[in-house]
Design an enzyme around this catalytic site. Structure first.
Site, PDB file in Angstrom:
ATOM      1  N   SER A  41       0.799  -1.219   0.000  1.00 38.62           N
ATOM      2  CA  SER A  41       0.000   0.000   0.000  1.00 38.62           C
ATOM      3  C   SER A  41       0.834   1.272   0.000  1.00 38.62           C
ATOM      4  O   SER A  41       0.326   2.344  -0.360  1.00 38.62           O
ATOM      5  CB  SER A  41      -0.955   0.007   1.201  1.00 38.62           C
ATOM      6  OG  SER A  41      -0.237  -0.105   2.418  1.00 38.62           O
ATOM      7  N   ASP A 323      -3.383   8.424   7.612  1.00 40.61           N
ATOM      8  CA  ASP A 323      -4.331   7.569   8.325  1.00 40.61           C
ATOM      9  C   ASP A 323      -3.575   6.789   9.394  1.00 40.61           C
ATOM     10  O   ASP A 323      -2.504   7.220   9.820  1.00 40.61           O
ATOM     11  CB  ASP A 323      -5.099   6.659   7.352  1.00 40.61           C
ATOM     12  CG  ASP A 323      -4.177   5.739   6.541  1.00 40.61           C
ATOM     13  OD1 ASP A 323      -3.013   5.507   6.961  1.00 40.61           O
ATOM     14  OD2 ASP A 323      -4.623   5.232   5.497  1.00 40.61           O
ATOM     15  N   HIS A 326      -0.489   4.955   6.895  1.00 36.56           N
ATOM     16  CA  HIS A 326       0.188   5.478   5.707  1.00 36.56           C
ATOM     17  C   HIS A 326       0.566   6.950   5.827  1.00 36.56           C
ATOM     18  O   HIS A 326      -0.169   7.737   6.434  1.00 36.56           O
ATOM     19  CB  HIS A 326      -0.709   5.267   4.489  1.00 36.56           C
ATOM     20  CG  HIS A 326      -1.174   3.861   4.345  1.00 36.56           C
ATOM     21  ND1 HIS A 326      -2.417   3.439   4.774  1.00 36.56           N
ATOM     22  CD2 HIS A 326      -0.543   2.764   3.860  1.00 36.56           C
ATOM     23  CE1 HIS A 326      -2.537   2.138   4.548  1.00 36.56           C
ATOM     24  NE2 HIS A 326      -1.420   1.698   4.001  1.00 36.56           N
TER      25      HIS A 326
END
Length: 360
Positions: A41, A323, A326
């Site tokens: 991610s 978040d 990340h």
């Protein structure tokens, strides 16, 4: 960890929040003809959008500072690889495999997938994902398409030899595998030292597969301080420490195996160039970054992502974490600039991305 870190340069806010930096660049050729991205991610730019998974972010407030909006990047704006692509002089961002088509693939493809790992099972509790082994298979598909475009195996090989291959993966093998004993048995099978050895051995074989497909310039990223991630702190607790030390220690063991692997690959595969990149800038090199809070309200995904359509913080250029896991566009800018330009062997060894691009 202190609530603020010190930055050694002011971020270009005009590029950071107001516009796509690529649109302001000239039309010079990029420093390498193509750039291929593998990972999780931290690098995903839309490959998970149509998968049945909790690990996807094609909704607001993700992409609030990105010209295309919530395209699938796990950030308010760019991810780290986007910034490196800019620094290398590309006119457009590298397309995700899920949407890559036509001659655009000659510039590279992004195969990264949120929650993916070196091990196939990592991240399974979150749903579908594209592990590194599958990303390698997807790369073979792209190579076949490139060969069809160029109509010549030799031309394809020559092109691929000049590209940079960025591989940043491994965090989910810990956060979404080893340290989730209620789902995975790896922590009962292996000590942390054994697990790092097993992971890096598998990683080594995967990198050699890429080499066999024509890759000759590699940037291999170590793990950052995964024990200082807000979601990890919330899930595991710190027992009075600033971070979750068992996760940071595990990451250190992984990096301690990866660094000699890079040296070994450079020694044994003499027609290729490998470099190790440390994605954690030193705290003393920064200015006014908030590290102990997230910029958006978390609770989406598996509990670590932004809540859909929630309102994020207003000064996003000051936060490390967008978040629960990340980084923000601002922090990605800092880390990418370091990877690209640093002269510190602690941050890139034996050379930085800019030097890697110039090597023949």
């Amino acid at each position: 960890m202190a609530s603020k870190l010190k930055l050694f340069w002011m971020l270009p806010i005009s590029c950071l929040l107001l516009s796509n930096c690529l649109h302001t660049r000239g039309n010079a050729d990029p420093q390498v003809p193509c750039y291929f991205i593998f990972g999780d991610s931290l690098s995903d730019n839309g490959n998970n959008n149509n998968l049945k998974t909790l690990a996807k972010v094609n909704y607001r407030p993700y992409g609030i500072d990105f010209p295309e909006g919530p395209a699938g990047r796990f950030s308010n704006g760019r991810n780290m690889q986007d910034v490196i692509v800019e620094l290398l002089g590309f006119q457009k961002y590298i397309p995700p495999f899920a949407r890559a088509n036509g001659r655009s693939i000659l510039k590279g493809v992004n195969y990264a997938s949120g929650s993916a790992g070196i091990r196939d099972e990592s991240g399974a509790q979150l749903g579908a994902r594209i592990p590194l082994n599958k990303q390698l298979k997807n790369h073979k598909i792209i190579i076949s398409r490139i060969t069809q475009i160029l109509r010549n195996d030799t031309s394809t090989r020559k092109l691929l030899n000049q590209c940079i291959y960025s591989v940043q993966i491994g965090s989910n093998d810990y956060i979404n595998n080893y340290f989730v004993p209620e789902v995975y048995n790896t922590s009962r099978q292996y000590s942390p030292e054994q697990y790092a050895a097993v992971l890096v051995e598998q990683y080594s074989q995967q990198i050699k597969v890429l080499y066999g497909h024509g890759a000759r310039k590699f940037a291999l990223y170590g793990l950052g301080l995964i024990g200082c991630i807000p979601f990890v702190i919330s899930a595991h607790g710190t027992n009075g420490s600033l971070c979750v030390e068992k996760l940071n220690n595990a990451a250190t063991l992984f990096n301690a195996r990866l660094m000699p692997l890079v040296k070994e690959l450079n020694t044994n595969l003499t027609d290729a160039k490998f470099t190790y990149v440390n994605p954690s800038p030193s705290p003393q090199d920064a200015l006014s970054f908030v590290t102990n809070s997230t910029c958006c309200k978390v609770g989406g995904g598996g509990g670590e992502l932004c809540v859909r359509n929630s309102d994020p913080c207003s000064d996003r250029s000051r936060y490390v974490f967008w978040d629960g896991v990340h980084p923000t566009d601002a922090w990605n800018e800092l880390v990418a600039q370091s990877a690209y330009r640093t002269n510190s062997t602690n941050e890139a060894h034996p050379f930085n991305i800019q030097t890697l691009a110039k090597l023949k």
